[in-house]
Design a protein around this motif. Structure first.
Motif, mmCIF file in Angstrom:
data_model
loop_
_atom_site.group_PDB
_atom_site.id
_atom_site.type_symbol
_atom_site.label_atom_id
_atom_site.label_comp_id
_atom_site.label_asym_id
_atom_site.label_seq_id
_atom_site.Cartn_x
_atom_site.Cartn_y
_atom_site.Cartn_z
ATOM 1 N N HIS A 75 78.427 33.780 29.730
ATOM 2 C CA HIS A 75 78.503 34.495 28.440
ATOM 3 C C HIS A 75 79.095 34.439 27.190
ATOM 4 N N ARG B 61 75.504 33.833 25.210
ATOM 5 C CA ARG B 61 75.334 34.845 24.878
ATOM 6 C C ARG B 61 76.329 35.701 23.825
ATOM 7 N N ALA B 62 77.316 35.506 23.744
ATOM 8 C CA ALA B 62 78.249 36.243 22.342
ATOM 9 C C ALA B 62 77.923 35.784 21.970
ATOM 10 N N ARG B 63 77.239 33.864 21.592
ATOM 11 C CA ARG B 63 77.604 32.981 20.610
ATOM 12 C C ARG B 63 75.789 32.926 19.931
ATOM 13 N N THR C 68 73.771 35.438 19.965
ATOM 14 C CA THR C 68 73.370 37.168 20.063
ATOM 15 C C THR C 68 73.192 37.038 17.976
ATOM 16 N N PRO C 69 71.997 37.566 17.773
ATOM 17 C CA PRO C 69 70.847 38.710 18.788
ATOM 18 C C PRO C 69 70.170 38.056 19.513
ATOM 19 N N PRO D 150 68.228 37.148 22.895
ATOM 20 C CA PRO D 150 68.186 37.676 24.145
ATOM 21 C C PRO D 150 68.919 36.863 25.530
ATOM 22 N N ASP E 126 72.056 40.225 28.228
ATOM 23 C CA ASP E 126 71.050 41.316 27.680
ATOM 24 C C ASP E 126 70.311 41.276 28.784
#
Length: 339
Positions: free
Chosen positions: A202, A205-207, A209-210, A212, A233
């Motif tokens: 998680h 992914r937050a780091r 973004t964008p 996928p 995503d």
């Protein structure tokens, strides 16, 4: 070389919301036909095929697929940028929706070939591979990896690996939320013993973004997979999708908003019997098909007999599509409902 019939490449970015993991000796074309009956929209993957097998072997045997399988990703194993690029050029006429590089498989055979999870220790080499692959195709090029291997620090090493992939132009990452222990654990043990760390994925992914980022590992139900969409995503299921395939009938509604009625077990069995007729006329064997169907009736009365017919009777001389029809008869009529 004969490519599949022309079909428009689907929106793979949307299809990544839910995918079925590539699994060696499991997700062959017959398995994928079954899975596509159950979900119209999910992204399916081939088994991993090495770039060497495509370049130096029977490319058509490794690359051919039925257009009904789309959207379909080709997963490659390898670490030679030029050989990977050559394999992709051979794959181009087949029209895969995506090309994926395996950087997650922990088997000894894969390590000896210098590909799979051991490449997480060589992010610069993986980046060279990604760049060469991108230069060879206009399809999306993605990477499937672990959160780390052996004694790696999963914060620092995973960030470095991911940043190197982003700089190389990768289109998406699929991350198995476990380490791979290349020393001391078998491939089977590596699927269950290293602890899951969803929070680490998680954060990644937050780091990123964008870019996928999809999560894989340990997800066993559609509800658990849907819950991950708050952070990710997309999600990828492997063993749960294979061993209890009727859960895939829930995917199109849960992940893609498809309001069509889910396919019933009876309809799946009828379609697979028809498919078996065609495959046997081409020289296939019925047990090559039924081995992927053993979990279709999981949890239903008669499931044990269902499995026995599909596993034992399908191996008998002269067995044909009637085996599939008899297996359906083993499940009580009142339980022939959509899942």
């Amino acid at each position: 070389m004969i490519a599949p019939a022309t079909r428009a490449v689907p929106d793979v970015a949307l299809a990544r919301r839910f995918s079925v993991a590539p699994m060696m000796e499991w997700t062959d074309m017959r398995c994928r036909f079954l899975h596509r009956l159950l979900t119209r929209h999910a992204l399916l993957f081939t088994e991993m095929v090495t770039s060497a097998a495509i370049v130096h072997g029977d490319a058509e045997r490794h690359l051919y697929f039925d257009p009904i399988e789309q959207p379909l990703a080709l997963q490659l194993g390898g670490s030679d940028p030029s050989e990977l690029a050559a394999a992709i050029r051979l794959a181009e006429p087949f029209g895969y929706a995506e090309i994926n590089l395996n950087v997650g498989c922990p088997s000894d055979r894969v390590q000896s070939g210098r590909f799979g999870a051991c490449l997480m220790a060589e992010p610069d080499l993986v980046a060279e591979c990604v760049r060469a692959m991108r230069d060879a195709t206009d399809r999306p090029v993605t990477v499937k990896c672990r959160i780390g291997i052996d004694d790696q620090d999963i914060e620092e090493s995973l960030d470095r690996f991911a940043d190197t992939m982003v700089a190389a132009g990768v289109d998406a990452l699929y991350v198995h939320a476990r380490k791979a222990w290349l020393k001391g654990l078998s491939p089977k043990e590596n699927r269950t013993i290293p602890p899951l760390d969803y929070d680490r994925v998680h954060r990644l992914r937050a780091r990123l973004t964008p870019l996928p980022v999809m999560i894989n590992g340990g997800l066993e139900t559609i509800d658990a997979a849907v819950a991950e969409m708050e952070f990710m995503d997309g999600v990828m299921l492997g063993r749960a999708a294979y061993h209890t395939p009727m859960i895939l009938a829930e995917v199109d509604t849960a992940f893609f908003g498809d309001t069509a009625a889910p396919i019933t077990l009876e309809a799946v069995m009828a379609a697979m019997a028809d498919y078996a007729e065609t495959e046997l006329s081409r020289g296939g064997r019925i047990n090559q098909i039924t081995r992927h169907m053993l979990g279709l009736a999981a949890g239903l009365p008669g499931a044990r007999q269902f499995r026995q017919i599909l596993s034992v009777d399908a191996c008998k001389p002269g067995a044909g599509p009637e085996v599939i029809r008899r297996a359906m008869d083993a499940v009580r009529p009142r339980d022939r409902i959509a899942v």
